[in-house]
Motif scaffolding. Structure first.
Motif, short mmCIF file in Angstrom:
data_model
loop_
_atom_site.label_atom_id
_atom_site.label_comp_id
_atom_site.label_asym_id
_atom_site.label_seq_id
_atom_site.Cartn_x
_atom_site.Cartn_y
_atom_site.Cartn_z
N VAL B 148 0.84 -1.20 0.00
CA VAL B 148 0.00 0.00 0.00
C VAL B 148 0.88 1.25 0.00
CG1 VAL B 148 -1.75 1.32 1.24
CG2 VAL B 148 -1.88 -1.17 1.18
N VAL B 150 0.57 5.02 0.59
CA VAL B 150 -0.31 6.09 1.08
C VAL B 150 0.27 7.42 0.57
CG1 VAL B 150 -1.39 7.16 3.08
CG2 VAL B 150 -0.90 4.70 3.09
N PHE B 163 -2.13 8.36 8.73
CA PHE B 163 -1.51 7.15 8.18
C PHE B 163 -1.97 5.92 8.95
CE2 PHE B 163 2.03 4.05 8.19
CZ PHE B 163 2.12 3.80 6.84
N ASP B 164 -1.97 6.00 10.28
CA ASP B 164 -2.36 4.86 11.11
C ASP B 164 -3.82 4.49 10.90
OD1 ASP B 164 0.17 4.64 12.10
OD2 ASP B 164 -0.22 5.69 13.97
N ARG B 167 -4.11 2.73 7.59
CA ARG B 167 -3.53 1.40 7.76
C ARG B 167 -4.50 0.45 8.46
NH1 ARG B 167 2.48 -0.04 9.21
NH2 ARG B 167 2.22 -2.26 9.45
N GLU B 171 -6.20 -2.82 6.86
CA GLU B 171 -5.94 -4.13 7.46
C GLU B 171 -7.23 -4.89 7.74
OE1 GLU B 171 -3.13 -3.23 10.57
OE2 GLU B 171 -1.43 -3.87 9.32
N CYS B 181 -1.01 -8.42 2.87
CA CYS B 181 -0.45 -7.09 2.66
C CYS B 181 0.93 -7.09 3.26
CB CYS B 181 -1.33 -6.04 3.32
SG CYS B 181 -0.75 -4.38 3.00
N PHE B 184 3.11 -1.07 4.19
CA PHE B 184 2.46 0.23 4.04
C PHE B 184 3.55 1.28 3.98
CE2 PHE B 184 -0.76 -2.36 5.99
CZ PHE B 184 -1.97 -1.88 5.48
N TYR B 204 8.57 7.75 10.53
CA TYR B 204 8.62 6.52 9.73
C TYR B 204 10.06 6.16 9.41
CZ TYR B 204 8.02 3.38 5.72
OH TYR B 204 8.07 2.32 4.86
#
Lengths: 320, 417
Positions: B148, B150, B163-164, B167, B171, B181, B184, B204
């Motif tokens: 994925v 983003v 983002f979380d 995610r 999921e 997957c 991310f 990140y």
């Protein structure tokens, strides 16, 4: 292996270490060759296929793969060249010699014949004959009842080709219909055609220019000499080098230079430009290809520079 | 000498080749992402960059190939792109995002090793778009792992919370689908952060998108699976018959015991050739010609397999309908599995899979872009191979025998008792 470059250039001065950069034993060449062999063997479904063979590098690779695909038998198809009549003599000599060695029938049909018949009319004697090839190709197809034409075109060459199928269905006018293309799943190709229709087949679809040269190097495939660096008289126009030949003389006031050049693509003599190069072998050319900053056709083809959609339009009219 | 000089350092040309597809809704920035991959990996040539005009580089314009779609501003067909990094070379199958062209995404997925799904971080504020679920469902159905991307994280201030949330929502979808997957990546295609080079988010520490892709194994690496060699053509060498085709799974060497055709007639491999030359062994993906010690009734469309092979005339399969013309009950279609073409009948439409809700819906028609579960019977025996186990032979396509259109992509899910 070290290669010396004598030219002025921002990045490529001095010696270059090639060994860690290029690995021609790579598994990817095996994957690409196996895929091309598989596609060529799919052709046995057709009654009368022909392989487009111009003597250029992609068609030389294609013929080489075809001979491997059916060994020890001969490939079940003829070779077909649509000749613009504006050729480099060494390419024609190579074409004939290679066809003879392969034992396959070579059929040549000329744009000249179409001009004589009146089906092609050109703006002038030295006008590019690349676009006119489509007409001659369709005439040859009708004459011999070819139901599948195999070409060496690659998707990395050009934007319209990037969307081409491996088995590209053409209607009775040879026209490509991008919106009506059949979905192509896995490698379960749809080879079905109605009477009068035909298929264009591109076994080298997933090869890049670098793959072609790596394969030429690995398989020791012979090519016409103008693919390697040689001295040639050229003039500079619009950022390109134009070869000076009897058919394409220098214009008045133009400066004729003698430079070390090679051709990246070879087509109609009035439409193909060489690039400056000292690459005298397949490994040298491969190195240059990997460091090129201008695309294969952008550097060498006037017809594609004329318009961003030039190739797409030619394909709609039956061109490869 | 402008236009013909060689100004860039050589690209690496390495052994691994990875094929991936991209999917995203029209405005997710998928074309920009591909443009960024090409630009930052130096696959972009100067004349191609020049062709897209003045001012700010419009990365999306690099990939919108055809005149017709430039006019519409949307991608209408699958396009293939090529680029390389120092560690691998890549083929991108660029599939369009909008709904009516699902068939192109299925096409792209069928030739890819992994799927990259692009999500717009701005527009995902109130949850995932139906398109995103659809893309995940198709990738999962086609057996692809998912990465994925983003995108547009710069426009949400690199918000970790956003983002979380994306995610977590994705999921959930993955779990419902039973998909896989593998990564991310928060990124900005426009700014170039976390695409080829890392950057952007301080929180990140994972790999950039290209780093993830470099480590994907090829999906054709099936040498340790059961042997399946569909025969395309029989070549002659004097008195010898050589069965030629591509090994879809497994491997072959002289002396191997094999089972020939639906009768599973036992035979022994005498020799294996690649390109006309004898080799000690060949693995899945190789196009070979093999000689058997015994005379066997075997021609194009037949299969050389391991002794455990099973055949069947009926399968339960998922279909993705690809044809403008809807299914006509009772109609015979041409079914292609491996090198075999035979006639087949959709005996029963079990249910339609609603890709947005992931629910099973009762139906009695199959139209373009529908994904359905069916029972199919065939005139000739088919390999009883499940797509999840042997994708090379568990896949099939249906052709319309009258229009010659490709009608459906099929994946065998079960063998009825």
């Amino acid at each position: 292996m070290r290669l010396a470059y004598e030219r002025d250039s921002d990045a490529l001065t001095g010696a270059i270490e090639i060994a860690p950069v290029v690995d021609v034993t790579a598994a990817r060449l095996d994957r690409l060759e196996a895929e091309a062999v598989y596609i060529l063997r799919e052709l046995t479904q057709f009654a009368r296929p022909a392989l487009m063979f111009s003597g250029g590098k992609d068609s030389a690779v294609l013929l080489h793969v075809a001979l491997k695909a059916f060994a020890p038998a001969k490939p079940p198809f003829a070779l077909l060249h649509i000749d613009t009549g504006h050729n480099f003599p060494e390419v024609i000599a190579f074409r004939d010699a290679r066809a003879r060695e392969s034992g396959l029938e070579l059929i040549v049909r000329g744009v000249e014949d179409s001009i004589r018949r009146g089906s092609v009319r050109l703006a002038g004697e030295t006008a590019s004959r690349n676009a006119a090839q489509a007409t001659t190709l369709l005439e040859a197809q009708a004459e011999f009842d070819f139901d599948a034409l195999i070409g060496g075109a690659r998707r990395d060459e050009e934007k319209a080709r990037a969307k081409e199928r491996v088995f590209s269905h053409r209607d009775a006018f040879g026209a490509w219909r991008p919106r009506a293309q059949r979905p192509e799943l896995w490698s379960l190709y749809n080879r079905r055609i109605a009477p009068g229709e035909n298929m264009r087949v591109f076994p080298l679809s997933n090869w890049t220019e670098a793959d072609i040269w790596a394969y030429i190097l690995r398989e020791r495939i012979e090519l016409p000499s103008l693919y390697y660096a040689h001295q040639r008289e050229v003039v500079r126009r619009d950022g390109l080098l134009f070869p000076v030949t009897p058919l394409t003389p220098a214009a008045e006031g133009e400066v004729v230079e003698r430079l070390a050049v090679r051709f990246r693509t070879v087509g109609d003599i009035t439409g193909t430009c060489p690039v400056e190069s000292y690459a005298g072998s397949a490994s040298d050319v491969l190195l240059e290809t990997l460091s090129a900053s201008v695309s294969e056709r952008g550097a060498t083809r006037m017809d594609d520079r004329a318009n961003a959609a030039a190739m797409e339009r030619r394909k709609l009219e039956g061109y490869f | 000498m402008d236009g013909v000089s060689f100004l860039r350092p050589p690209q690496t040309w390495s052994g691994a080749q990875i094929r991936f597809m991209t999917a995203g809704s029209v405005d997710d920035g998928k074309s920009t992402l591909i443009g960024r991959l090409l630009l930052d990996s130096q696959a972009l040539m100067r004349d191609q960059a020049a062709a897209i005009g003045n001012g700010e580089l419009d990365l999306a314009e690099l990939t919108d190939g055809l005149e017709a779609e430039r006019a519409q501003g949307i991608t209408i067909d699958v396009a293939y792109r090529y680029f390389a990094t120092p560690r691998a070379s890549f083929i991108i199958a660029d599939a369009p995002g909008h709904e009516q062209y699902t068939r192109n995404m299925v096409t792209a997925a069928s030739v890819s090793d992994v799927a990259v799904i692009v999500i717009d971080a701005v527009r995902a504020e109130y949850g995932l778009k139906p398109q995103t679920r659809r893309h995940a469902a198709i990738a999962s159905m086609m057996g692809l792992d998912i990465v994925v991307a983003v995108n547009k994280m710069d426009l949400v201030g690199w918000s970790q919370a956003r983002f979380d949330a994306i995610r977590a929502a994705f999921e959930d979808v993955v779990q419902t689908l039973g998909a896989r997957c593998i990564a991310f990546v928060p990124l900005s295609a426009k700014a170039g952060d976390n695409v080829v080079t890392r950057g952007g988010a301080s929180w990140y520490n994972g790999p950039a998108l290209v780093e993830v892709l470099e480590s994907i194994p090829a999906r054709t690496a099936h040498a340790d699976y059961a042997l399946r060699l569909p025969v395309q053509i029989v070549l002659r060498d004097g008195d010898k018959r050589l069965y030629a085709g591509r090994i879809e799974s497994g491997s072959l060497k002289p002396g191997d015991k094999v089972a020939v055709g639906p009768a599973a007639a036992p035979a022994t491999v005498a020799q294996v050739r690649i390109g006309g030359v004898r080799v000690p062994r060949a693995d899945s993906g190789a196009s070979v010609a093999i000689e058997l010690n015994e005379d066997r009734d075997l021609g194009p469309g037949g299969v050389i397999a391991d002794a455990g092979v099973r055949y069947t005339r009926r399968v339960i399969a998922d279909l993705c309908w690809l044809d403008e013309a809807a299914w006509i009950p009772g109609r015979r279609y041409v079914l292609r599995q491996g090198a075999l073409e035979t006639l087949a009948l959709i005996e029963k439409l079990r249910f339609v899979r609603d890709i947005a809700t992931l629910e099973h819906v009762e139906a009695n028609t199959i139209a373009l872009n529908d994904i359905v579960s069916v029972v199919i019977s065939a005139r000739d025996p088919l390999l009883a191979d499940l797509y999840a186990e042997l994708p090379g032979s568990g896949a099939f396509v249906l052709f319309d025998p009258d229009t010659n259109q490709t009608a459906a992509a099929g994946m065998i899910r079960e063998i009825p008792a």
